[in-house]
Scaffold this active site. Structure first.
Site, short mmCIF file in Angstrom:
data_model
loop_
_atom_site.label_atom_id
_atom_site.label_comp_id
_atom_site.label_asym_id
_atom_site.label_seq_id
_atom_site.Cartn_x
_atom_site.Cartn_y
_atom_site.Cartn_z
CB SER A 107 -0.84 0.07 1.27
OG SER A 107 -1.49 -1.12 1.50
CG HIS A 128 -2.39 -1.11 -3.59
ND1 HIS A 128 -2.88 0.11 -3.18
CD2 HIS A 128 -2.52 -1.94 -2.52
CE1 HIS A 128 -3.27 0.01 -1.92
NE2 HIS A 128 -3.07 -1.22 -1.50
CD GLU A 140 -3.74 3.13 -5.53
OE1 GLU A 140 -3.98 4.34 -5.40
OE2 GLU A 140 -3.18 2.46 -4.63
CG ASN A 179 -3.78 3.32 1.23
OD1 ASN A 179 -4.93 3.26 1.64
ND2 ASN A 179 -3.06 2.25 0.96
C1 LIG Z 1 -5.15 -0.42 2.97
C2 LIG Z 1 -5.05 -0.57 1.52
O1 LIG Z 1 -3.97 -0.48 1.02
C3 LIG Z 1 -6.14 -0.78 0.60
C4 LIG Z 1 -7.50 -0.96 1.10
O2 LIG Z 1 -7.94 -2.05 1.11
S1 LIG Z 1 -8.37 0.39 1.55
C5 LIG Z 1 -9.96 -0.23 1.90
C6 LIG Z 1 -10.85 -0.20 0.72
N1 LIG Z 1 -12.10 -0.83 1.06
C7 LIG Z 1 -13.16 -0.14 1.51
O3 LIG Z 1 -13.15 1.07 1.60
C8 LIG Z 1 -14.34 -0.99 1.92
C9 LIG Z 1 -15.58 -0.17 2.10
N2 LIG Z 1 -16.69 -1.05 2.44
C10 LIG Z 1 -17.41 -1.74 1.52
O4 LIG Z 1 -17.16 -1.68 0.32
C11 LIG Z 1 -18.56 -2.56 2.05
O5 LIG Z 1 -18.89 -2.10 3.33
C12 LIG Z 1 -18.25 -4.10 2.13
C13 LIG Z 1 -18.15 -4.66 0.70
C14 LIG Z 1 -16.98 -4.42 2.88
C15 LIG Z 1 -19.38 -4.80 2.86
O6 LIG Z 1 -20.56 -4.39 2.28
P1 LIG Z 1 -21.96 -4.46 3.07
O7 LIG Z 1 -23.01 -4.04 2.11
O8 LIG Z 1 -21.83 -3.78 4.37
O9 LIG Z 1 -22.06 -5.96 3.46
P2 LIG Z 1 -22.63 -7.16 2.64
O10 LIG Z 1 -24.05 -6.93 2.24
O11 LIG Z 1 -22.32 -8.35 3.49
O12 LIG Z 1 -21.69 -7.20 1.35
C16 LIG Z 1 -21.94 -6.50 0.14
C17 LIG Z 1 -21.45 -7.37 -0.99
O13 LIG Z 1 -20.05 -7.59 -0.87
C18 LIG Z 1 -19.78 -9.00 -0.73
N3 LIG Z 1 -18.73 -9.16 0.26
C19 LIG Z 1 -18.63 -8.54 1.45
N4 LIG Z 1 -17.49 -8.90 2.07
C20 LIG Z 1 -16.86 -9.76 1.25
C21 LIG Z 1 -15.65 -10.48 1.33
N5 LIG Z 1 -14.83 -10.38 2.37
N6 LIG Z 1 -15.31 -11.27 0.30
C22 LIG Z 1 -16.14 -11.41 -0.77
N7 LIG Z 1 -17.30 -10.74 -0.90
C23 LIG Z 1 -17.66 -9.94 0.10
C24 LIG Z 1 -21.09 -9.62 -0.26
O14 LIG Z 1 -21.20 -10.97 -0.68
C25 LIG Z 1 -22.13 -8.75 -0.93
O15 LIG Z 1 -22.32 -9.11 -2.26
P3 LIG Z 1 -23.79 -8.94 -2.94
O16 LIG Z 1 -24.19 -7.51 -2.75
O17 LIG Z 1 -23.59 -9.31 -4.38
O18 LIG Z 1 -24.65 -9.90 -2.17
#
Ligand SMILES: CC(=O)CC(=O)SCCNC(=O)CCNC(=O)[C@H](O)C(C)(C)COP(=O)(O)OP(=O)(O)OC[C@H]1O[C@@H](n2cnc3c(N)ncnc32)[C@H](O)[C@@H]1OP(=O)(O)O
Length: 273
Positions: A107, A128, A140, A179
């Site tokens: 990251s 990334h 990325e 990030n």
């Molecule tokens: C630090 C770094 O370098 C990089 C990073 O990663 S920064 C972080 C970037 N990520 C984010 O910002 C995440 C933001 N959050 C989200 O996108 C959503 O809250 C979330 C996808 C995590 C969960 O979504 P939600 O609506 O609260 O939960 P939920 O209904 O269970 O899931 C939504 C969908 O994602 C899927 N999903 C959730 N978590 C999952 C996982 N761990 N693996 C696979 N699929 C997943 C679910 O199956 C669901 O799919 P459908 O809509 O097709 O049924």
């Protein structure tokens, strides 16, 4: 994130070798992958036969030598520059394909530091992914000063055409694009909690209900892993010396305490595994 990357690649029809440090970690990774496949099955995103075919494309090993004949190697170990550089040095010796792409899912660690740990820095690039990897569309692509245009094109084609992700390019600066914007926001939420300005649920609800974020910043810290957030913040602070990237004491104490978020069962919130 390694298991998410392996899942996405296997579902895209690629032959994937997964390497972990020991048998225990390998078993945990295999379980994460299997339960994620089962979740996709339950959600109707994959058929039973496609799941079985994807699982059959995955091999699990503790040996880096398994990567000798690979076209692309994606490193996704902890955000530790010394360890990552060591792995790239070893991969350089192990991977025999002369045109292999050496990618890091870092990251925040400069790709240049990983490139110069090999004899082939023109073949080293940042690819990334974002959490959860099967859900987030973005990748990325981060070339270093020495990465060749052929490698960048191959990385973009791997992410976009093979895996179906959408790519953006970033300069090789700690934090890249996403990030650099996200981490100061997450650290601000931790500082707000630390200062006693609001409770964790109120901070999270504030951003979910007030700004339509899919999840609140403290829940997102728990999803990413507090050790990862600290690692990313440390790299960004080392690069820019900006106080807004400095890890707040509450984050440091929680990492010391092993309160790492979802993966440990407790972070800013508590989880049942
Ligand atoms: C630090 C770094 O370098 C990089 C990073 O990663 S920064 C972080 C970037 N990520 C984010 O910002 C995440 C933001 N959050 C989200 O996108 C959503 O809250 C979330 C996808 C995590 C969960 O979504 P939600 O609506 O609260 O939960 P939920 O209904 O269970 O899931 C939504 C969908 O994602 C899927 N999903 C959730 N978590 C999952 C996982 N761990 N693996 C696979 N699929 C997943 C679910 O199956 C669901 O799919 P459908 O809509 O097709 O049924």
């Amino acid at each position: 994130m390694g298991s998410g990357i392996a899942e996405v690649a296997a579902r895209a029809g690629l032959d994937v070798a997964v390497r972990e440090i020991n048998e225990g970690a390998l078993e945990a990774g295999r379980k994460r992958l299997t339960s994620s496949f089962d979740r996709a099955l339950r959600g109707g995103k994959i058929s039973e036969s496609d799941r079985d075919a994807a699982l059959a494309r995955l091999t699990f090993t503790t040996e880096l030598e398994a990567f000798a004949d690979r076209d692309v190697v994606v490193e996704a170990i902890a955000e530790n520059e010394r360890l990552k550089a060591e792995i790239f040095g070893t991969l350089d010796k192990v991977v025999t394909r002369p045109d292999a792409i050496f990618a890091s899912n870092t990251s925040s660690i400069p790709i240049m530091k990983l490139g110069v740990a090999t004899s082939r820095p023109e073949q080293v690039v940042g690819i990334h992914f974002f959490n959860p990897v099967p859900v987030q569309k973005l990748v990325e692509i981060v070339p270093s000063l020495l990465t060749s245009e052929r490698t960048v094109a191959a990385a973009e084609s791997f992410a976009a055409e093979a895996l179906g992700k959408q790519t953006i390019r970033s300069t090789d600066r700690a934090g890249f694009v996403v990030n650099a914007l996200l981490v100061p926001f997450l650290l601000s939420a931790i500082r707000m909690l630390e200062a006693g300005l609001a409770a964790a649920d109120d901070i999270d609800n504030g951003m979910v209900l007030g700004c339509a974020h899919p999840m609140g910043p403290l829940k997102l810290c728990d999803l990413i892993g507090l050790d990862t957030i600290k690692g990313v913040a440390d790299s960004m602070y080392a690069e820019f010396k900006e106080p807004l990237y400095a890890a707040p004491p509450l984050l440091l104490r929680m990492v010391d305490a092993g309160l790492l978020g979802r993966k440990s069962g407790r972070g800013f919130h508590t989880y049942t595994r």
